[in-house]
Design an enzyme around this catalytic site. Sequence first.
Site, PDB file in Angstrom:
ATOM      1  N   GLU A  51       4.747   2.234  12.512  1.00 30.29           N
ATOM      2  CA  GLU A  51       5.441   1.637  13.556  1.00 30.29           C
ATOM      3  C   GLU A  51       6.360   0.785  13.511  1.00 30.29           C
ATOM      4  O   GLU A  51       7.440   0.697  13.641  1.00 30.29           O
ATOM      5  CB  GLU A  51       4.442   1.535  15.043  1.00 30.29           C
ATOM      6  CG  GLU A  51       3.882   2.454  15.422  1.00 30.29           C
ATOM      7  CD  GLU A  51       2.078   2.570  14.807  1.00 30.29           C
ATOM      8  OE1 GLU A  51       1.290   2.950  15.639  1.00 30.29           O
ATOM      9  OE2 GLU A  51       2.087   1.973  13.771  1.00 30.29           O
ATOM     10  N   CYS A  63       1.292  -3.299  16.931  1.00 31.18           N
ATOM     11  CA  CYS A  63       2.384  -2.152  16.965  1.00 31.18           C
ATOM     12  C   CYS A  63       2.719  -2.069  18.571  1.00 31.18           C
ATOM     13  O   CYS A  63       4.152  -1.948  18.867  1.00 31.18           O
ATOM     14  CB  CYS A  63       2.044  -0.929  16.309  1.00 31.18           C
ATOM     15  SG  CYS A  63       1.852  -1.143  14.636  1.00 31.18           S
TER      16      CYS A  63
END
Length: 154
Positions: free
Chosen positions: A60, A91
């Site tokens: 991510e 993330c």
Amino acid sequence: MTRVVFPRDEHFMRLALALAVEAAEAGEVPIGCVVVHDGEVIGSGRNEREALADPTAHAEILALRAAAQALGGWRLPGTAVYCTLEPCPMCAGAIQQARVGRLVYGAPDQKVGSAGSVVDTLRDPRLLHRVEVVGGVLAEDSIAVLQDFFNERR
């Protein structure tokens, strides 16, 4: 809460799954991610923690960095993030800070999931920005890639 899955969600999740497979082939935990804006992928990433010796090199984070470069700024309104595994706290925080509009993930993460499984960073009403979350898209495929990876290591 109603789960709204759009027809293109599976398409973009399959792209993230292909990245997860690439990660597994490179010896990384198989997680892939794409960032989409106006129907186009503007950022992608796969886990590279081992290769980069970087604890922040999650799929991510790498995808968000690429998307920010593509759009020319750190704010990513109107984007959607497709990830094969529910984001961790780091993330989820990055997704929230980037002002992403929507997160679509495959498999839930019962250990550190931060989009509703353990905590819900992305929809916490106390925070400045909230993200629409859709979980479970191609979850079985995401789980299978993870299970195959860890079974091979045992």
